[in-house]
Write an enzyme that holds these catalytic residues in place. Structure first.
Site, mmCIF file in Angstrom:
data_model
loop_
_atom_site.group_PDB
_atom_site.id
_atom_site.type_symbol
_atom_site.label_atom_id
_atom_site.label_comp_id
_atom_site.label_asym_id
_atom_site.label_seq_id
_atom_site.Cartn_x
_atom_site.Cartn_y
_atom_site.Cartn_z
ATOM 1 N N ASN A 1 0.908 -1.106 -0.292
ATOM 2 C CA ASN A 1 -0.653 -0.091 -0.214
ATOM 3 C C ASN A 1 0.793 1.530 0.175
ATOM 4 O O ASN A 1 1.778 1.549 1.372
ATOM 5 C CB ASN A 1 -1.302 -0.629 1.514
ATOM 6 C CG ASN A 1 -1.819 1.065 1.901
ATOM 7 O OD1 ASN A 1 -1.895 2.186 0.451
ATOM 8 N ND2 ASN A 1 -2.337 1.022 2.606
ATOM 9 N N LYS B 1 0.248 4.160 -0.210
ATOM 10 C CA LYS B 1 -0.446 5.667 -0.029
ATOM 11 C C LYS B 1 -0.710 7.006 -0.350
ATOM 12 O O LYS B 1 -0.762 6.347 -1.718
ATOM 13 C CB LYS B 1 -0.325 5.479 1.959
ATOM 14 C CG LYS B 1 -0.589 4.142 2.492
ATOM 15 C CD LYS B 1 -0.301 4.564 3.729
ATOM 16 C CE LYS B 1 -0.358 3.242 4.703
ATOM 17 N NZ LYS B 1 -0.436 3.352 5.900
ATOM 18 N N HIS C 1 -10.006 0.947 5.200
ATOM 19 C CA HIS C 1 -8.397 1.624 5.508
ATOM 20 C C HIS C 1 -8.365 2.294 6.770
ATOM 21 O O HIS C 1 -9.786 3.308 6.575
ATOM 22 C CB HIS C 1 -7.949 1.685 4.406
ATOM 23 C CG HIS C 1 -6.037 2.059 5.453
ATOM 24 N ND1 HIS C 1 -5.574 2.851 5.980
ATOM 25 C CD2 HIS C 1 -5.479 1.252 4.806
ATOM 26 C CE1 HIS C 1 -4.201 2.168 6.210
ATOM 27 N NE2 HIS C 1 -4.141 1.859 6.083
ATOM 28 N N GLU D 1 -7.160 4.415 7.480
ATOM 29 C CA GLU D 1 -6.800 5.898 7.189
ATOM 30 C C GLU D 1 -8.356 6.325 6.741
ATOM 31 O O GLU D 1 -8.851 8.090 6.723
ATOM 32 C CB GLU D 1 -5.502 6.477 6.234
ATOM 33 C CG GLU D 1 -4.402 5.597 7.008
ATOM 34 C CD GLU D 1 -3.113 5.373 6.722
ATOM 35 O OE1 GLU D 1 -3.172 5.724 4.649
ATOM 36 O OE2 GLU D 1 -2.067 5.446 7.166
ATOM 37 N N GLU E 1 -5.650 -4.852 10.443
ATOM 38 C CA GLU E 1 -4.927 -3.679 10.503
ATOM 39 C C GLU E 1 -5.538 -3.116 11.587
ATOM 40 O O GLU E 1 -6.240 -2.268 12.021
ATOM 41 C CB GLU E 1 -4.450 -2.625 9.348
ATOM 42 C CG GLU E 1 -4.099 -3.233 7.949
ATOM 43 C CD GLU E 1 -3.774 -2.697 7.210
ATOM 44 O OE1 GLU E 1 -3.105 -2.464 6.987
ATOM 45 O OE2 GLU E 1 -4.304 -1.265 6.582
ATOM 46 N N GLY F 1 2.021 2.665 10.972
ATOM 47 C CA GLY F 1 2.623 3.451 11.209
ATOM 48 C C GLY F 1 3.361 4.259 11.656
ATOM 49 O O GLY F 1 3.858 5.097 12.200
ATOM 50 N N SER G 1 3.510 -1.877 10.500
ATOM 51 C CA SER G 1 4.062 -1.954 10.732
ATOM 52 C C SER G 1 4.950 -2.870 10.445
ATOM 53 O O SER G 1 6.020 -3.661 11.619
ATOM 54 C CB SER G 1 5.029 -1.690 12.239
ATOM 55 O OG SER G 1 4.325 0.059 12.360
HETATM 56 P P1 13P Z 1 2.887 0.437 7.840
HETATM 57 O O1 13P Z 1 3.690 -0.391 7.664
HETATM 58 O O2 13P Z 1 3.411 2.019 7.516
HETATM 59 O O3 13P Z 1 2.387 0.357 9.148
HETATM 60 O O4 13P Z 1 1.517 0.827 7.537
HETATM 61 C C1 13P Z 1 0.349 -0.664 7.121
HETATM 62 C C2 13P Z 1 -1.234 0.112 6.670
HETATM 63 O O5 13P Z 1 -1.830 0.499 6.312
HETATM 64 C C3 13P Z 1 -0.692 -0.628 5.221
HETATM 65 O O6 13P Z 1 -1.956 -0.837 4.511
#
Ligand code: 13P
Length: 239
Positions: free
Chosen positions: A9, A11, A91, A93, A159, A165, A202
């Site tokens: 991903n 992002k 997601h 976010e 997740e 993150g 992470s």
């Molecule tokens: P990170 O691997 O940066 O923690 O992000 C995870 C994520 O949101 C994947 O969709």
């Protein structure tokens, strides 16, 4: 070990020259048995598609509508037309920064399946919910939108929001436990036929192998560590 699905991903990162730089390195690596999905920003989908051989393409979100006067939305039918096989729905976010509600997730999943794209439906609890012992309640509530949808044709990504993150990865036992509960929920409700359960939050080259070996972890959804071809390759080749 059976093949896993490992999705990158990206992002809201990368412009075209970064994609060039990524694939210049990536294409020198051997082809892997695991299923790999690259998930860039929507305007990069066609561009990234040109670099792919065995890897699949995914989108980060889609509309719950087929077409119409919905400025700024992206139809899963266009995503399919652009070569996507997967789309992330729900997601954290989207849920927590952009306020997308659980109810719309079911409509998006249905729309994507009808457009012949496989949703990866993201679920997971916030830190305060975890600390109150509510992880399973929160995840089951998020999964409840799947009732009444086609009985399969989607995957799930667990997740935990506190792990995204932050560098705080879930212990493999915790990921296995929650992901086992997700499988139980799906089978008790006779839904989620063929669904694979990915872990995200992470994931890094130094923890991916043990996560991939953990029971009930059928794949990984990788954010930050997927931006660099070297670290993403270490992850996809670690299980
Ligand atoms: P990170 O691997 O940066 O923690 O992000 C995870 C994520 O949101 C994947 O969709």
């Amino acid at each position: 070990m059976e093949n896993k699905i490992i999705a990158a991903n990206w992002k809201m990162y990368k412009v075209k020259r970064d994609v060039d730089a990524f694939f210049e390195i990536w294409r020198k690596y051997e082809r892997l048995k695991n299923e790999i999905v690259i998930i860039p920003q929507a305007p990069l989908l066609s561009y990234v598609k040109n670099f792919l051989s065995y890897e699949k393409l995914g989108a980060q979100n889609c509309s719950d509508k087929k077409e119409g006067a919905f400025t700024g939305e992206v139809s899963p039918y266009l995503l399919k037309d652009t070569g996507c096989d997967y789309v992330l729905i729900g997601h954290s976010e989207r849920r927590h920064i952009f306020g997308e509600k659980n109810e719309i997730m079911g409509l998006k999943i249905k729309n994507a399946i009808e457009a012949n794209i496989r949703p990866i439906y993201c679920v997971g609890e916030k830190l305060e919910e975890r600390e109150k012992g509510k992880t399973i309640d929160v995840v089951f509530e998020q999964l409840s939108v799947l009732k009444g949808l086609p009985s399969g044709g989607y995957d799930i990504a667990y997740e935990p929001v506190w792990a995204i993150g932050t560098g705080k990865v879930a212990k493999k036992e915790d990921a296995s436990f929650v992901q086992g509960k997700i499988k139980e929920y799906l089978s008790q409700n006779k839904i989620g036929e063929g669904a694979r359960i990915l872990y995200g939050g992470s994931v890094k080259p130094d923890n991916s192998s043990e996560l991939l070996m953990a029971p009930n972890v059928d794949g990984l959804l990788v954010g930050g560590a997927s931006l660099d071809p070297g670290s993403f390759f270490k992850i996809v080749s670690s299980g």
